[in-house]
Design a protein around this motif. Structure first.
Motif, PDB file in Angstrom:
ATOM      1  N   LEU A 101       0.844  -1.198   0.000  1.00 40.04           N
ATOM      2  CA  LEU A 101       0.000   0.000   0.000  1.00 40.04           C
ATOM      3  C   LEU A 101       0.878   1.247   0.000  1.00 40.04           C
ATOM      4  CD1 LEU A 101      -2.954   1.051   0.197  1.00 40.04           C
ATOM      5  CD2 LEU A 101      -2.648   1.088   2.687  1.00 40.04           C
ATOM      6  N   THR A 104       2.090   2.221  -3.350  1.00 36.57           N
ATOM      7  CA  THR A 104       1.051   2.427  -4.360  1.00 36.57           C
ATOM      8  C   THR A 104       0.540   3.862  -4.273  1.00 36.57           C
ATOM      9  OG1 THR A 104       0.365   0.113  -4.043  1.00 36.57           O
ATOM     10  CG2 THR A 104      -1.115   1.529  -5.301  1.00 36.57           C
ATOM     11  N   PHE A 109      -2.954   4.136  -8.358  1.00 33.58           N
ATOM     12  CA  PHE A 109      -4.246   3.514  -8.066  1.00 33.58           C
ATOM     13  C   PHE A 109      -5.300   4.031  -9.044  1.00 33.58           C
ATOM     14  CE2 PHE A 109      -8.255   2.947  -5.764  1.00 33.58           C
ATOM     15  CZ  PHE A 109      -8.116   1.650  -5.281  1.00 33.58           C
ATOM     16  N   GLY A 155      -8.904 -10.366  -3.960  1.00 32.02           N
ATOM     17  CA  GLY A 155      -7.783  -9.443  -3.836  1.00 32.02           C
ATOM     18  C   GLY A 155      -6.642 -10.049  -3.044  1.00 32.02           C
ATOM     19  N   ASN A 156      -5.523 -10.228  -3.696  1.00 33.68           N
ATOM     20  CA  ASN A 156      -4.322 -10.740  -3.027  1.00 33.68           C
ATOM     21  C   ASN A 156      -3.442  -9.600  -2.537  1.00 33.68           C
ATOM     22  OD1 ASN A 156      -4.420 -13.475  -2.859  1.00 33.68           O
ATOM     23  ND2 ASN A 156      -3.000 -13.891  -4.541  1.00 33.68           N
ATOM     24  N   ALA A 157      -2.531  -9.931  -1.639  1.00 33.85           N
ATOM     25  CA  ALA A 157      -1.591  -8.926  -1.136  1.00 33.85           C
ATOM     26  C   ALA A 157      -0.844  -8.269  -2.303  1.00 33.85           C
ATOM     27  CB  ALA A 157      -0.595  -9.584  -0.195  1.00 33.85           C
ATOM     28  N   GLN A 159      -1.951  -6.290  -4.522  1.00 40.27           N
ATOM     29  CA  GLN A 159      -2.755  -6.070  -5.726  1.00 40.27           C
ATOM     30  C   GLN A 159      -3.792  -4.946  -5.527  1.00 40.27           C
ATOM     31  OE1 GLN A 159      -2.672  -8.116  -8.862  1.00 40.27           O
ATOM     32  NE2 GLN A 159      -0.619  -8.191  -7.969  1.00 40.27           N
ATOM     33  N   HIS A 160      -3.516  -4.004  -4.647  1.00 39.47           N
ATOM     34  CA  HIS A 160      -4.514  -2.967  -4.324  1.00 39.47           C
ATOM     35  C   HIS A 160      -5.078  -2.304  -5.578  1.00 39.47           C
ATOM     36  CE1 HIS A 160      -3.314  -3.479  -0.196  1.00 39.47           C
ATOM     37  NE2 HIS A 160      -2.071  -3.204  -0.505  1.00 39.47           N
ATOM     38  N   HIS A 162      -4.679  -3.176  -8.860  1.00 34.97           N
ATOM     39  CA  HIS A 162      -5.160  -4.116  -9.869  1.00 34.97           C
ATOM     40  C   HIS A 162      -6.499  -4.746  -9.463  1.00 34.97           C
ATOM     41  CE1 HIS A 162      -4.522  -7.930 -12.444  1.00 34.97           C
ATOM     42  NE2 HIS A 162      -4.709  -6.920 -13.267  1.00 34.97           N
ATOM     43  N   ALA A 163      -6.606  -5.198  -8.218  1.00 33.14           N
ATOM     44  CA  ALA A 163      -7.820  -5.889  -7.778  1.00 33.14           C
ATOM     45  C   ALA A 163      -9.002  -4.921  -7.691  1.00 33.14           C
ATOM     46  CB  ALA A 163      -7.577  -6.563  -6.435  1.00 33.14           C
ATOM     47  N   ALA A 164      -8.774  -3.714  -7.177  1.00 36.02           N
ATOM     48  CA  ALA A 164      -9.874  -2.745  -7.079  1.00 36.02           C
ATOM     49  C   ALA A 164     -10.395  -2.414  -8.480  1.00 36.02           C
ATOM     50  CB  ALA A 164      -9.415  -1.483  -6.370  1.00 36.02           C
TER      51      ALA A 164
ATOM     52  N   GLY B 168     -15.140  -2.747  -6.770  1.00 36.12           N
ATOM     53  CA  GLY B 168     -13.757  -2.372  -6.485  1.00 36.12           C
ATOM     54  C   GLY B 168     -13.523  -2.258  -4.989  1.00 36.12           C
ATOM     55  N   GLN B 174     -10.234  -6.887   0.401  1.00 35.83           N
ATOM     56  CA  GLN B 174      -9.487  -8.154   0.436  1.00 35.83           C
ATOM     57  C   GLN B 174      -7.989  -7.914   0.311  1.00 35.83           C
ATOM     58  OE1 GLN B 174     -11.072 -11.109  -2.256  1.00 35.83           O
ATOM     59  NE2 GLN B 174     -13.044 -11.188  -1.204  1.00 35.83           N
ATOM     60  N   THR B 175      -7.577  -6.968  -0.552  1.00 38.93           N
ATOM     61  CA  THR B 175      -6.126  -6.721  -0.673  1.00 38.93           C
ATOM     62  C   THR B 175      -5.597  -6.070   0.605  1.00 38.93           C
ATOM     63  OG1 THR B 175      -6.465  -4.563  -1.777  1.00 38.93           O
ATOM     64  CG2 THR B 175      -6.198  -6.507  -3.194  1.00 38.93           C
ATOM     65  N   ALA B 178      -5.300  -8.765   3.143  1.00 41.48           N
ATOM     66  CA  ALA B 178      -4.185  -9.680   2.850  1.00 41.48           C
ATOM     67  C   ALA B 178      -2.852  -9.087   3.302  1.00 41.48           C
ATOM     68  CB  ALA B 178      -4.147  -9.997   1.356  1.00 41.48           C
TER      69      ALA B 178
ATOM     70  N   ASN D 259      -7.646 -16.250  -1.009  1.00 43.95           N
ATOM     71  CA  ASN D 259      -6.289 -15.836  -1.378  1.00 43.95           C
ATOM     72  C   ASN D 259      -5.421 -17.063  -1.564  1.00 43.95           C
ATOM     73  OD1 ASN D 259      -6.643 -13.205   0.952  1.00 43.95           O
ATOM     74  ND2 ASN D 259      -6.324 -12.894  -1.227  1.00 43.95           N
TER      75      ASN D 259
END
Lengths: 279, 279, 279, 279
Positions: A101, A104, A109, A155-157, A159-160, A162-164, B168, B174-175, B178, D259
């Motif tokens: 985070l 990022t 973002f 959402g993986n660690a 990936q703030h 990308h996942a959002a 989003g 989730q991110t 994680a 995850n």
């Protein structure tokens, strides 16, 4: 020049991977392919040349989807000067690798959202009215194929961004489908849940580790974008009575997103054993 | 002035509904509540007064979360002048009712994302470093409670802006979880899958139809935000060995998001009967 | 007699709908089709005759999948007397229409599980060892296509037996894929999320209301099983580097399982407005 | 003897872990606890003694839920001789560790379903009619809390029996909720997505490795069933206007089921990078 009798297939994100291979497949199937990407004029010309050598027709376009008006101008230009768009693939990604985070920044973002979510909204906003009108007048239905990624599902660690962005993309595919499927527009969310053998993305990212990565994955351990293009083709050809809205793909040796590392030691003694009393 | 021995509970989106009731609950539980919202200084003052009359303490804040720097300034101000933030609730929505794609301008789609997704990213970006540092030094864990909506799970017609933003938001939860759960920050995504008895949102939207709507829903047919606040309180008090990351709530008479209208006629002869041969 | 050079396509649940149409498609594609169902010897003979008239080859089988040993005997017989099974479709359903809990006797609930879940387990248990061995020795990968229903994704009122059985079926597809994909067996869960134009199931159920139902659904408003068979064919032909494990299909005018009745009145004032303060 | 003024809390699967701790929590909250399990009469007596020492009341029951009529007889006996059931927890598991398909005999697969899915159906079938009638006559709503496991959400390798049974259990919770929530019965599916510090299950399974496992998990790295019991209590106390139907719990250091191993190397160069062209 494009043959007016050919339906138009528009690719947003026409790299040498999924986008380029989809363009080749649809051109071989009788579509005039319009290939749009931000950079690498040479790569674009090469794809167009390969399509023409194979007897197909294609038009290269350079444009920056993140710029205001770029997608809108592209759609207007294609519809006016090339032909009515029947099928589109939105293939822009926003993967920036893993970043904490703290690493990022706000603008990163936001850029992820502009490319992965807002751009798709803008494409539908610009192209759907004419596509709906043509379907209403009895033309063949229109199709929007959306390349998506694992991050759209969880959402993986790291990936703030990308996942959002991808989570928003998937929900947007559902709202577009809810409004436009009954009007004859087929929106399909294609979850690409594995590495793609794509020189312009994975190749650039891994650099000289690329071949080693593929070797480690083993035979057919990385998705061949030309093979994936056959699935895009199948989706676009589905008659209206049997449309797929969500589908996933991955190599046979990859663990799907919903399986965590299937480690018997962990699973039988941890997760798998959670909760209920065996009594 | 706030009692330095009290942990701080920060509410982003402190209307008279969920946000305000959560502030009352946490103030009653020994937190100093900081109530931030964009407008209605009077409403804010009323909430603070009610909290103080009940023996609690609270600070009102007016701020526009969509403005650059607003969330960052708020967090800095609270940490410097009021006290270390232990628990936060991100309660900003972006529901604009149902709008077709044509009636959803670019700026509306972007505003939905700024409020529902980007603002949450900015809050975590600004507040987590200090919260992590305090947890690392052995303080109690920090908590971020995120109010979410049905649109985070599936995109319905007319929800282009709302669903893309909420989808989003859920992936972002989730991110964040994680990366930060193992560092002592508990992020909980609370899916509010039903109408909330909230004068500032549903009340304003329905106007003079508000009472009729509640009457139609029947006894306990609309979520009481004071009751929902008890669930927020429970989540924030869960010890580290047993954290909930996703939970849903709805009134007993509401159909959950995953059930379509359970019409026997449709279900036994349509959907339910899809596919397999009865043989 | 079957041509030893032809791969075998085994259908469990070979009615005139999905199962029979899939058999025709794979027979046309060069497979020897083995059609198994419980009853209607005439219907089976008709399907085999149609396949042979089209230049294909097929074998009819009558068997009751709920009987102990029936699936195991069928697999052994096919492998021994007809040829090695390359592709299978498990197409047995267990829809019993909508029944309240009180109207769902224990034996009905159990029968649903025997047909929809246990039978699939037994088929994989009996057939996978030889299929894995052939793939290991360098043969083409094996495939198990599983027809599934909306109830595998969410449980609606009245679907106690069907949903519990189909939910188990979907999880079983995931455990089978997790163990066998890396061994060369492709398991695909096909979510048929709409009514299928199937005389043996929907037709029998609706009786003289069948035509009225289809008329109400409108043009291409019901899935044509011959069209769906093309999607089964595509899945079975995917190379190992790009396998789909989950896919959905529905008619263009159907609401997907994840959308509740997209009623603007409800959605903008109820669900859609749930939760967050609009501030 | 039980105090007729006390509501009854029935536990199916009353081991020393979740079931026993839930019984203690509800007994402390004013319920008469009925603890049913298959074996270990001593363990049961110990739990009852602890509840009584704490000033509560409880009744021990030995019964084999897999036997025909056992659950039905238990419900009838409790309602007739002890008191009306207000809240129940179905806490039977069917975890058998990881077994390949070949090592999962038919009877084991069936037993998993009997304990994890069919037993829940039988409990609802036997107990709901009286609970609904009492709610209809204006009594407090009834509650069924269902302990569930990770395998209800996704099927991992080796979990054929467990995942098929738990997937059915989750869908059954949804069909029960769809029919009975509007009748005043609250069904909550509690996804226990982490290891529970439960001597009767995890403890027995790991034997002398149990302490080492907990040590490896670190401080608060395993769910304390007494803490989880507080979440069960909260769910059972939610007023009808704000019911949770699905909730998950896990230790702060556990990776949630959605995850996969958040390995930056894999995620930025594999999964995370799947699909879309970066350009």
């Amino acid at each position: 020049m494009s043959d007016p009798r050919k339906p138009v297939f528009l690719v947003i994100g026409a790299g040498a991977g999924i986008g380029g291979q989809a363009a080749k497949r649809f051109a071989a199937g009788g579509y005039h392919a319009v290939l749009a990407r931000r950079s690498d004029e040479e790569g674009l010309a090469r794809l167009v040349a390969e399509i023409e050598e194979a007897g197909g027709s294609a038009t290269p376009m350079l444009m920056n989807a993140a710029e205001d008006g770029a997608i809108e101008d592209l759609v207007e230009h294609v519809e006016r000067d090339i032909g009515p768009i029947e099928t589109m693939i939105y293939n822009l990604g926003a993967q920036i690798g893993n970043r904490s985070l703290a690493d990022t920044p706000h603008r990163i973002f936001e850029l992820g959202w502009r490319l992965a979510c807002f751009g798709l909204f803008r494409l539908a906003h610009a192209a759907f009215p004419s596509m709906v009108e043509r379907a209403r007048r009895g033309g063949r239905h229109g199709t929007l194929l959306v390349t998506s990624a694992t991050a759209a599902m969880r959402g993986n660690a790291g990936q703030h961004s990308h996942a959002a962005a991808m989570g928003g993309r998937r929900m947007l595919c559902q709202t577009l489908n809810a409004e436009f499927a009954p009007k004859g527009i087929h929106v399909a969310h294609v979850l690409v849940d594995g590495a793609v053998d794509s020189p312009d993305t994975l190749g650039k990212l891994l650099g000289d580790k690329y071949e080693a990565f593929k070797a480690k994955k083993g035979p057919e351990g990385v998705i061949d974008p030309a093979v994936l293009a056959e699935t895009y083709w199948h989706l676009a050809q589905q008659p209206r009575n049997c449309w797929s809205h969500e589908i996933d793909v991955r190599p046979w040796t990859d663990v799907p997103w919903w399986n965590d590392n299937p480690n018997p030691e962990i699973d039988s003694k941890g997760k798998g054993f959670a909760g209920p009393e065996a009594d």
